[in-house]
Design an enzyme around this catalytic site. Sequence first.
Site, PDB file in Angstrom:
ATOM      1  N   LYS A   1       1.227  -1.267   0.053  1.00 53.15           N
ATOM      2  CA  LYS A   1       0.012   0.023   0.089  1.00 53.15           C
ATOM      3  C   LYS A   1       0.940   1.004  -0.184  1.00 53.15           C
ATOM      4  CE  LYS A   1      -1.755   1.774   4.034  1.00 53.15           C
ATOM      5  NZ  LYS A   1      -1.687   2.884   4.061  1.00 53.15           N
ATOM      6  N   ASN A   2       1.770   1.311   1.553  1.00 57.72           N
ATOM      7  CA  ASN A   2       2.558   2.460   1.258  1.00 57.72           C
ATOM      8  C   ASN A   2       3.579   2.974   0.068  1.00 57.72           C
ATOM      9  OD1 ASN A   2       1.458   3.068   3.495  1.00 57.72           O
ATOM     10  ND2 ASN A   2       3.030   2.433   5.141  1.00 57.72           N
TER      11      ASN A   2
ATOM     12  N   CYS B   1      -3.628  12.663  13.120  1.00 54.06           N
ATOM     13  CA  CYS B   1      -4.364  12.248  13.094  1.00 54.06           C
ATOM     14  C   CYS B   1      -4.442  11.221  14.350  1.00 54.06           C
ATOM     15  CB  CYS B   1      -4.036  10.785  12.021  1.00 54.06           C
ATOM     16  SG  CYS B   1      -2.248  10.374  11.866  1.00 54.06           S
TER      17      CYS B   1
ATOM     18  N   ARG C   1       1.548  14.845  13.505  1.00 59.02           N
ATOM     19  CA  ARG C   1       2.064  14.447  11.768  1.00 59.02           C
ATOM     20  C   ARG C   1       2.073  15.542  11.051  1.00 59.02           C
ATOM     21  NH1 ARG C   1      -0.356   8.840   9.837  1.00 59.02           N
ATOM     22  NH2 ARG C   1       1.646   8.637   8.740  1.00 59.02           N
ATOM     23  N   PRO C   2       2.740  16.643  11.262  1.00 55.30           N
ATOM     24  CA  PRO C   2       2.806  17.284  10.364  1.00 55.30           C
ATOM     25  C   PRO C   2       3.023  17.626   8.888  1.00 55.30           C
ATOM     26  CG  PRO C   2       4.318  17.850  11.498  1.00 55.30           C
ATOM     27  CD  PRO C   2       4.273  17.075  12.081  1.00 55.30           C
ATOM     28  N   VAL C   3       3.808  18.390   8.344  1.00 60.89           N
ATOM     29  CA  VAL C   3       3.965  18.355   6.735  1.00 60.89           C
ATOM     30  C   VAL C   3       5.254  19.595   6.495  1.00 60.89           C
ATOM     31  CG1 VAL C   3       2.152  16.992   5.640  1.00 60.89           C
ATOM     32  CG2 VAL C   3       1.584  19.775   5.624  1.00 60.89           C
ATOM     33  N   ASP C   4       5.926  19.738   7.846  1.00 58.90           N
ATOM     34  CA  ASP C   4       6.072  21.659   7.903  1.00 58.90           C
ATOM     35  C   ASP C   4       7.394  20.442   5.981  1.00 58.90           C
ATOM     36  OD1 ASP C   4       6.704  19.619   9.398  1.00 58.90           O
ATOM     37  OD2 ASP C   4       8.910  20.743  10.342  1.00 58.90           O
ATOM     38  N   LEU C   5       8.322  20.178   6.677  1.00 56.44           N
ATOM     39  CA  LEU C   5       9.590  19.519   5.758  1.00 56.44           C
ATOM     40  C   LEU C   5       9.355  19.110   3.731  1.00 56.44           C
ATOM     41  CD1 LEU C   5      10.204  16.383   8.463  1.00 56.44           C
ATOM     42  CD2 LEU C   5      11.469  18.744   8.128  1.00 56.44           C
TER      43      LEU C   5
ATOM     44  N   ARG D   1      -8.537  -0.415   4.943  1.00 55.01           N
ATOM     45  CA  ARG D   1      -7.167   0.786   4.517  1.00 55.01           C
ATOM     46  C   ARG D   1      -6.703   0.441   3.774  1.00 55.01           C
ATOM     47  NH1 ARG D   1      -6.377   4.945   8.215  1.00 55.01           N
ATOM     48  NH2 ARG D   1      -4.581   5.405   6.180  1.00 55.01           N
TER      49      ARG D   1
ATOM     50  N   ASP E   1       4.956   0.004  11.459  1.00 61.16           N
ATOM     51  CA  ASP E   1       4.217   0.070  11.295  1.00 61.16           C
ATOM     52  C   ASP E   1       3.731  -1.334  12.039  1.00 61.16           C
ATOM     53  OD1 ASP E   1       3.187   2.714  10.174  1.00 61.16           O
ATOM     54  OD2 ASP E   1       3.503   1.791   8.050  1.00 61.16           O
TER      55      ASP E   1
ATOM     56  N   ARG F   1      -3.835  11.048   4.823  1.00 63.62           N
ATOM     57  CA  ARG F   1      -2.841  11.933   4.657  1.00 63.62           C
ATOM     58  C   ARG F   1      -2.095  11.448   3.700  1.00 63.62           C
ATOM     59  NH1 ARG F   1      -0.461  14.238   8.656  1.00 63.62           N
ATOM     60  NH2 ARG F   1       1.263  13.867   7.663  1.00 63.62           N
TER      61      ARG F   1
HETATM   62  C1  UD1 Z   1       5.071   6.576   6.379  1.00 62.97           C
HETATM   63  C2  UD1 Z   1       3.978   5.729   5.802  1.00 62.97           C
HETATM   64  C3  UD1 Z   1       3.440   5.184   7.542  1.00 62.97           C
HETATM   65  C4  UD1 Z   1       4.796   5.020   7.976  1.00 62.97           C
HETATM   66  C5  UD1 Z   1       5.901   6.351   8.383  1.00 62.97           C
HETATM   67  C6  UD1 Z   1       6.832   6.240   9.330  1.00 62.97           C
HETATM   68  C7  UD1 Z   1       2.698   6.355   3.810  1.00 62.97           C
HETATM   69  C8  UD1 Z   1       1.976   6.471   3.122  1.00 62.97           C
HETATM   70  N1  UD1 Z   1       2.741   5.800   5.186  1.00 62.97           N
HETATM   71  O1  UD1 Z   1       3.962   7.818   6.746  1.00 62.97           O
HETATM   72  O2  UD1 Z   1       2.445   3.894   7.016  1.00 62.97           O
HETATM   73  O3  UD1 Z   1       4.114   4.986   9.583  1.00 62.97           O
HETATM   74  O4  UD1 Z   1       6.283   6.374   6.874  1.00 62.97           O
HETATM   75  O5  UD1 Z   1       7.453   4.469   8.616  1.00 62.97           O
HETATM   76  O6  UD1 Z   1       3.746   5.833   3.240  1.00 62.97           O
HETATM   77  N2  UD1 Z   1       6.952  14.767  10.694  1.00 62.97           N
HETATM   78  C9  UD1 Z   1       7.197  16.011  11.132  1.00 62.97           C
HETATM   79  N3  UD1 Z   1       7.361  16.677   9.667  1.00 62.97           N
HETATM   80  C10 UD1 Z   1       7.369  16.445   8.552  1.00 62.97           C
HETATM   81  C11 UD1 Z   1       6.883  15.275   8.348  1.00 62.97           C
HETATM   82  C12 UD1 Z   1       6.851  14.108   9.348  1.00 62.97           C
HETATM   83  O7  UD1 Z   1       7.612  16.494  11.109  1.00 62.97           O
HETATM   84  O8  UD1 Z   1       6.756  17.161   7.300  1.00 62.97           O
HETATM   85  C13 UD1 Z   1       7.611  14.059  11.183  1.00 62.97           C
HETATM   86  C14 UD1 Z   1       6.377  12.641  11.386  1.00 62.97           C
HETATM   87  O9  UD1 Z   1       5.196  13.496  12.732  1.00 62.97           O
HETATM   88  C15 UD1 Z   1       6.434  11.492  12.290  1.00 62.97           C
HETATM   89  C16 UD1 Z   1       8.083  11.233  11.330  1.00 62.97           C
HETATM   90  O10 UD1 Z   1       8.316  12.792  10.463  1.00 62.97           O
HETATM   91  O11 UD1 Z   1       7.066  11.819  13.578  1.00 62.97           O
HETATM   92  C17 UD1 Z   1       7.876  10.519  10.909  1.00 62.97           C
HETATM   93  O12 UD1 Z   1       7.407  10.466   9.675  1.00 62.97           O
HETATM   94  P1  UD1 Z   1       7.167  10.083   8.166  1.00 62.97           P
HETATM   95  O13 UD1 Z   1       8.230   9.188   7.445  1.00 62.97           O
HETATM   96  O14 UD1 Z   1       7.068  11.246   7.153  1.00 62.97           O
HETATM   97  O15 UD1 Z   1       5.453   9.447   7.715  1.00 62.97           O
HETATM   98  P2  UD1 Z   1       4.266   9.506   6.487  1.00 62.97           P
HETATM   99  O16 UD1 Z   1       4.751   9.908   5.444  1.00 62.97           O
HETATM  100  O17 UD1 Z   1       3.292  10.699   7.250  1.00 62.97           O
END
Ligand code: UD1
Length: 425
Positions: A22-23, A123, A128-132, A404, A312, A99
Amino acid sequence: MDKIRIRGGRPLRGSIVIGGAKNAALPLMTASLLTDETLTLTNLPDLADIATLTNLLVQHGVGFDVVAGAQGHGGRVVALKAADIVSTTAPYDLVRKMRASVLVLGPLLARCGVAKVSLPGGCAIGTRPVDLHIKGLTQMGARIDLEGGYILASAPEGLRGADIVFPTVSVGATENLLMAATLAKGETVLANAAREPEVTDLARCLVAMGAEIEGIGTDTLRIRGKDRLHGAEHRIVSDRIETGTYLMAAAITGGEIELVHGDLDHLQSVGRTLSAAGIEFTPTERGFRAARTNGLHGVDAMTEPYPGFPTDLQAQMMALMSVADGASMITETIFENRFMHVPELMRMGARVTVHGASALVRGVPRLTGAPVMATDLRASVSLVLAGLAAQGETVVNRVYHLDRGYERLEEKLAACGADIERLKE
Ligand code: UD1
């Protein structure tokens, strides 16, 4: 809402065919936005999250055709064609459901020079921000404003290459920026990038589409941008989390399951940890076999970015350790709120004490069935595993979480001897 009823206590024996990841599938589908030619994906799993993303892509103007249904041991074959992008807006109603929808941001911006994507919000497992994602695209020359719950991004002159160092490893940010960089002017370097097999799978597909990427599989990706990408055909890697979940089902019930298409290379830290717990792994022609022939010992596990123990599989590992001999310390370092399954497991008799990011699990000889409910995908499946090992009946509510990410879960488990059924409502 559907429920799943399990009568536990049967050792599982048989074979389970593992589907496409899925991922990996989600970012691969969004990569179709990068070209006006056809991207054909094979081994696509049939899951609710895939349907959610399909709806989003279709409203952007992507044609989605099922070329062949699931046959034998392979998933569906689909053709995605983004000949004309009719909308560069990803609306709240679709993004809030999942997300990973934010993965359309990089491709839309790179191809169209503009994108408006709803902020995904929090969630159950954390903020889980998207700042990066946003910071990286800004470094690549995009102008980004946050307004009314939306990310408004524009790059009228196109994106340009940049040196980006991630302060923390992020799978999604790596994927978004990797896709964006394939159409940027000049070279982009992504340092401290995620190395998850799903990221590698995406990079390989992008190369098949004409992208130039060095360092695939390492934590430094070097991308030389192209004017355009072209169509390609790509087979989606097998789902290591589905594989890990079912191997733990064999382990928790004291059974033996062959994971067809399972790839132990993508689960090395899980393999090492479970070997220490007493699980035996044997390669087979079609994948590998996991068996618990003797006892099950408590071992520690700490989640980390790949190649570490995957977050996961943390909830499933906790279910397993709740019936081990001795104690286990399970530490979650990726998400700040990923112990939602603990109170539910405790209602089934597990002995767990949480201290901050660590959970001390003291094994008990047997769990007992109970009605349970979970708030996210992997937590739900950990309760299914607990139910398979428990004495008596367990009813798992909110099955939509399972749908899902797990295709035909109850069918696959029942074929190995589990007493499990879906109760339709
Ligand atoms: C993906 C996977 C999810 C898995 C996770 C970690 C998909 C669709 N989902 O989620 O199943 O649990 O990787 O292996 O592939 N973070 C920030 N800022 C950002 C982005 C992330 O602070 O802009 C933090 C997150 O809050 C978290 C950490 O970084 O604490 C890792 O998150 P990330 O690897 O980005 O997870 P996802 O890509 O959302």
